[in-house]
Design an enzyme around this catalytic site. Structure first.
Site, PDB file in Angstrom:
ATOM      1  N   GLY A 149      -6.607  14.809 -86.788  1.00  0.00           N
ATOM      2  CA  GLY A 149      -6.875  15.145 -85.458  1.00  0.00           C
ATOM      3  C   GLY A 149      -8.517  15.039 -85.295  1.00  0.00           C
ATOM      4  N   GLY A 198     -12.766  20.140 -83.420  1.00  0.00           N
ATOM      5  CA  GLY A 198     -12.773  20.593 -84.721  1.00  0.00           C
ATOM      6  C   GLY A 198     -12.844  19.848 -85.573  1.00  0.00           C
ATOM      7  CD  GLU A 230     -11.780  22.521 -65.170  1.00  0.00           C
ATOM      8  OE1 GLU A 230     -12.776  22.878 -65.490  1.00  0.00           O
ATOM      9  OE2 GLU A 230     -11.362  21.696 -66.177  1.00  0.00           O
ATOM     10  CG  ASP A 261      -7.195  24.273 -78.596  1.00  0.00           C
ATOM     11  OD1 ASP A 261      -8.213  25.085 -78.884  1.00  0.00           O
ATOM     12  OD2 ASP A 261      -7.199  23.570 -77.651  1.00  0.00           O
TER      13      ASP A 261
HETATM   14  C1  LIG Z   1      -8.163  20.031 -69.182  1.00  0.00           C
HETATM   15  C2  LIG Z   1      -9.078  20.904 -70.353  1.00  0.00           C
HETATM   16  C3  LIG Z   1     -10.153  21.377 -70.050  1.00  0.00           C
HETATM   17  C4  LIG Z   1     -10.875  22.219 -70.947  1.00  0.00           C
HETATM   18  N1  LIG Z   1     -11.957  22.651 -70.653  1.00  0.00           N
HETATM   19  C5  LIG Z   1     -12.619  23.409 -71.535  1.00  0.00           C
HETATM   20  C6  LIG Z   1     -14.116  23.759 -71.237  1.00  0.00           C
HETATM   21  O1  LIG Z   1     -14.621  23.750 -70.200  1.00  0.00           O
HETATM   22  N2  LIG Z   1     -14.689  24.522 -72.447  1.00  0.00           N
HETATM   23  C7  LIG Z   1     -14.157  24.570 -73.576  1.00  0.00           C
HETATM   24  O2  LIG Z   1     -14.871  25.223 -74.258  1.00  0.00           O
HETATM   25  N3  LIG Z   1     -12.940  24.398 -73.770  1.00  0.00           N
HETATM   26  C8  LIG Z   1     -12.184  23.635 -72.794  1.00  0.00           C
HETATM   27  N4  LIG Z   1     -10.885  23.130 -73.149  1.00  0.00           N
HETATM   28  C9  LIG Z   1     -10.247  23.485 -74.436  1.00  0.00           C
HETATM   29  C10 LIG Z   1     -10.952  22.302 -75.563  1.00  0.00           C
HETATM   30  O3  LIG Z   1     -10.692  21.282 -75.175  1.00  0.00           O
HETATM   31  C11 LIG Z   1      -9.941  22.901 -76.831  1.00  0.00           C
HETATM   32  O4  LIG Z   1     -10.099  24.258 -77.298  1.00  0.00           O
HETATM   33  C12 LIG Z   1     -10.498  21.984 -78.051  1.00  0.00           C
HETATM   34  O5  LIG Z   1     -10.206  20.447 -77.603  1.00  0.00           O
HETATM   35  C13 LIG Z   1      -9.787  22.221 -79.113  1.00  0.00           C
HETATM   36  O6  LIG Z   1     -10.122  21.438 -80.315  1.00  0.00           O
HETATM   37  P1  LIG Z   1      -9.257  20.721 -81.328  1.00  0.00           P
HETATM   38  O7  LIG Z   1     -10.138  20.042 -82.328  1.00  0.00           O
HETATM   39  O8  LIG Z   1      -8.576  22.287 -81.857  1.00  0.00           O
HETATM   40  O9  LIG Z   1      -8.210  19.983 -80.578  1.00  0.00           O
HETATM   41  P2  LIG Z   1      -8.530  18.512 -79.746  1.00  0.00           P
HETATM   42  O10 LIG Z   1      -9.622  18.622 -79.267  1.00  0.00           O
HETATM   43  O11 LIG Z   1      -7.288  18.853 -78.970  1.00  0.00           O
HETATM   44  O12 LIG Z   1      -7.954  17.448 -80.968  1.00  0.00           O
HETATM   45  C14 LIG Z   1      -6.775  17.129 -81.296  1.00  0.00           C
HETATM   46  C15 LIG Z   1      -6.808  15.759 -81.984  1.00  0.00           C
HETATM   47  O13 LIG Z   1      -5.484  15.718 -82.780  1.00  0.00           O
HETATM   48  C16 LIG Z   1      -4.953  14.509 -82.170  1.00  0.00           C
HETATM   49  N5  LIG Z   1      -3.215  14.906 -82.708  1.00  0.00           N
HETATM   50  C17 LIG Z   1      -2.569  15.718 -82.094  1.00  0.00           C
HETATM   51  N6  LIG Z   1      -1.369  15.381 -82.956  1.00  0.00           N
HETATM   52  C18 LIG Z   1      -1.576  14.558 -83.639  1.00  0.00           C
HETATM   53  C19 LIG Z   1      -0.605  13.810 -84.620  1.00  0.00           C
HETATM   54  N7  LIG Z   1       0.474  14.339 -84.727  1.00  0.00           N
HETATM   55  N8  LIG Z   1      -1.283  12.809 -85.284  1.00  0.00           N
HETATM   56  C20 LIG Z   1      -2.343  12.336 -85.273  1.00  0.00           C
HETATM   57  N9  LIG Z   1      -3.244  13.037 -84.345  1.00  0.00           N
HETATM   58  C21 LIG Z   1      -2.862  13.924 -83.570  1.00  0.00           C
HETATM   59  C22 LIG Z   1      -5.281  14.182 -80.970  1.00  0.00           C
HETATM   60  O14 LIG Z   1      -5.043  12.887 -80.324  1.00  0.00           O
HETATM   61  C23 LIG Z   1      -6.617  14.891 -80.804  1.00  0.00           C
HETATM   62  O15 LIG Z   1      -7.574  13.560 -80.783  1.00  0.00           O
HETATM   63  C24 LIG Z   1     -10.296  22.324 -72.248  1.00  0.00           C
HETATM   64  C25 LIG Z   1      -8.824  22.009 -72.486  1.00  0.00           C
HETATM   65  C26 LIG Z   1      -8.266  21.081 -71.347  1.00  0.00           C
HETATM   66  C27 LIG Z   1      -7.065  20.420 -71.886  1.00  0.00           C
END
Ligand SMILES: Cc1cc2nc3c(=O)[nH]c(=O)nc-3n(C[C@H](O)[C@H](O)[C@H](O)COP(=O)(O)OP(=O)(O)OC[C@H]3O[C@@H](n4cnc5c(N)ncnc54)[C@H](O)[C@@H]3O)c2cc1C
Length: 432
Positions: free
Chosen positions: A13, A17, A172, A301
């Site tokens: 991912g 993070g 939003e 997340d």
């Molecule tokens: C519409 C929306 C608005 C938001 N607005 C805000 C905001 O204003 N402020 C804020 O702080 N947070 C906001 N968030 C929340 C924030 O985006 C998340 O908390 C954050 O992205 C979490 O980061 P992460 O690294 O855990 O996962 P993500 O950023 O979701 O990244 C996960 C990655 O894993 C990859 N992945 C998933 N499954 C697989 C797999 N099986 N194999 C390979 N790759 C995979 C995906 O393609 C992605 O690139 C928002 C979220 C959304 C959906």
């Protein structure tokens, strides 16, 4: 030349993070394989702008390969991870296996329909660029179909947009859709009046933005109403069909329904064999490692953790980023023979945008609403966009649309059918 084998860290991912972890891990200590099923990192906080035609996809997403181009120890692989062999320490893709010494799973979350996956075709959620483009298509198409119908003398349809879920994304979307219909499109149609579009925001709980203090929730509701959004709280959706949303016995007609109500962790969490919470998030140790597997970390997340005050670490970008940094530091510490440290979330504040010059912000005891909160939201979000070029372009776009009410990305691409449109015509009834 250093010919010693370096431990291999596999990161699943390249979201907030995963990218932080990859960027912070010391290249003299480890080799990194960064795997993502997309070739781009998406800045999710601005997805609603793509969904509402304010920005184009390339302005809020960047190729992962480009982001890490200067990090010689990072190998990027495009592919969907399907599971893990924990005993042999392998990450499994469809056609290959990648060995790891340390594994960081940062696969994020997606939307959930509370066991009603059949609602999805009629009420898309917003998580990826593809989702945003589908929402944009449906919204713009609804106006076009209504205009065509009115122009052909078949009678005018009053458009209803229903957004399910009064969290930050629902708020939003509702605010921006109101702005589009009241201001952006107001003078562009000849046979329909876009200003009469009804925008309804449904929230199952007693107030919108429930994770914010009550005064800010109230302020957000007032700001939404001012923009022309009808906010209905304690409105539990019981079914979604083509062209309508049901709240118990009440039926709301809907040319477009959008889903912003539920979140489910990536199914990869369950494949790690560790305990998970109700949303499928992995219950991690204080150092973000998986119980029984100190070599595996889950962050962002997909992780479920309480901070030192007993509060859940929220599913927001800053938390995922801080967890990415903390995990990189713990791996480095261990490789240097030092003990790991527990993760502590530092909350710098919470902001939610509602529309043009409308937002709320909570910085500790300081609560702000309206234009100032919106300015803070705008600059903080643009600052964190990846790539200097993107930041400048987005800022210019924003300034332009602020001054002119223009939304430059109003392209309808793909299919010209709108799910539910035929049913809407057949029913021909007005709002409940
Ligand atoms: C519409 C929306 C608005 C938001 N607005 C805000 C905001 O204003 N402020 C804020 O702080 N947070 C906001 N968030 C929340 C924030 O985006 C998340 O908390 C954050 O992205 C979490 O980061 P992460 O690294 O855990 O996962 P993500 O950023 O979701 O990244 C996960 C990655 O894993 C990859 N992945 C998933 N499954 C697989 C797999 N099986 N194999 C390979 N790759 C995979 C995906 O393609 C992605 O690139 C928002 C979220 C959304 C959906």
């Amino acid at each position: 030349m250093d010919t010693k084998h370096k431990p291999q860290v596999v990161i699943v991912g390249a979201g907030f993070g995963g990218l932080q972890a990859a960027g912070k891990l010391d290249k003299s200590l480890v080799d990194i394989v960064l795997i993502d099923r997309k070739n781009h990192h998406t800045f999710q906080p601005l997805l609603y702008q793509v969904a509402t035609a304010g920005l184009s996809p390339g302005e809020i997403a960047a190729p992962i390969r480009w982001i890490v181009r200067h990090r010689r120890n990072v190998e990027v692989l495009l592919g969907e991870v399907q599971g893990f062999d924990l005993d042999r320490r392998l990450v499994k893709l469809q056609d290959m296996e990648v060995p790891y010494d340390y594994l960081i799973v940062a696969a994020g979350a997606t939307h959930a329909y509370f066991g009603h996956d059949d609602w999805e075709p009629f009420a898309p959620g917003l998580k990826t660029i593809e989702d945003a483009l589908e929402i944009r298509r449906r919204v713009l198409l609804a106006f076009e179909l209504a205009e065509r119908q009115a122009a052909s003398g078949e009678g005018e349809v009053r458009l209803n947009f229903v957004i399910v879920g009064g969290g930050p994304t629902g708020v939003e979307l509702a605010g921006t859709l109101a702005e589009i219909s009241r201001r952006v499109l107001a003078d562009e149609f000849r046979s329909i009046d876009p200003k009469s579009t009804r925008i309804v925001l449904l929230e199952g709980g007693p107030r919108i933005l429930p994770t914010y203090p009550e005064d800010l929730s109230r302020s957000a509701e007032e700001q939404l109403k001012h923009l022309g959004v009808e906010v209905r709280t304690s409105a539990l959706v019981t079914s979604i069909e083509p062209a309508s949303v049901h709240i118990g016995e009440t039926r709301l007609p809907a040319a477009v329904t959008l889903w912003a109500a539920g979140i489910a962790a990536s199914p990869l969490g369950k494949t790690l064999g560790a305990p998970t919470d109700r949303a499928g998030r992995v219950l991690v140790n204080p150092d973000l490692s998986v119980p029984g597997h100190p070599e595996i970390f889950v962050i962002g997340d997909l992780a479920s953790l309480k901070d030192k005050n007993g509060k859940m670490v929220p599913g927001v970008a800053p938390a995922a980023m801080q967890e990415g940094v903390a995990t990189a530091r713990n791996i480095e510490r261990e490789l240097r023979g030092e003990p790991r440290e527990g993760f502590h979330y530092f909350n710098k504040g919470n902001l939610a945008t509602i529309g043009r010059a409308a937002a709320i912000a909570e910085f500790g005891r300081l609560h702000i609403s309206g234009f100032l909160a919106w300015l803070a939201w705008l600059f903080i979000h643009i600052f964190f966009l990846i790539g200097f070029r993107n930041r400048i372009i987005v800022l210019i776009q924003w300034a332009w649309s602020y001054l002119t009410y223009e939304r430059g990305a109003r392209l309808i691409t793909g299919d010209e059918r709108l799910p539910g449109w035929a049913e809407l015509q057949a029913k021909k009834d007005s709002a409940a």
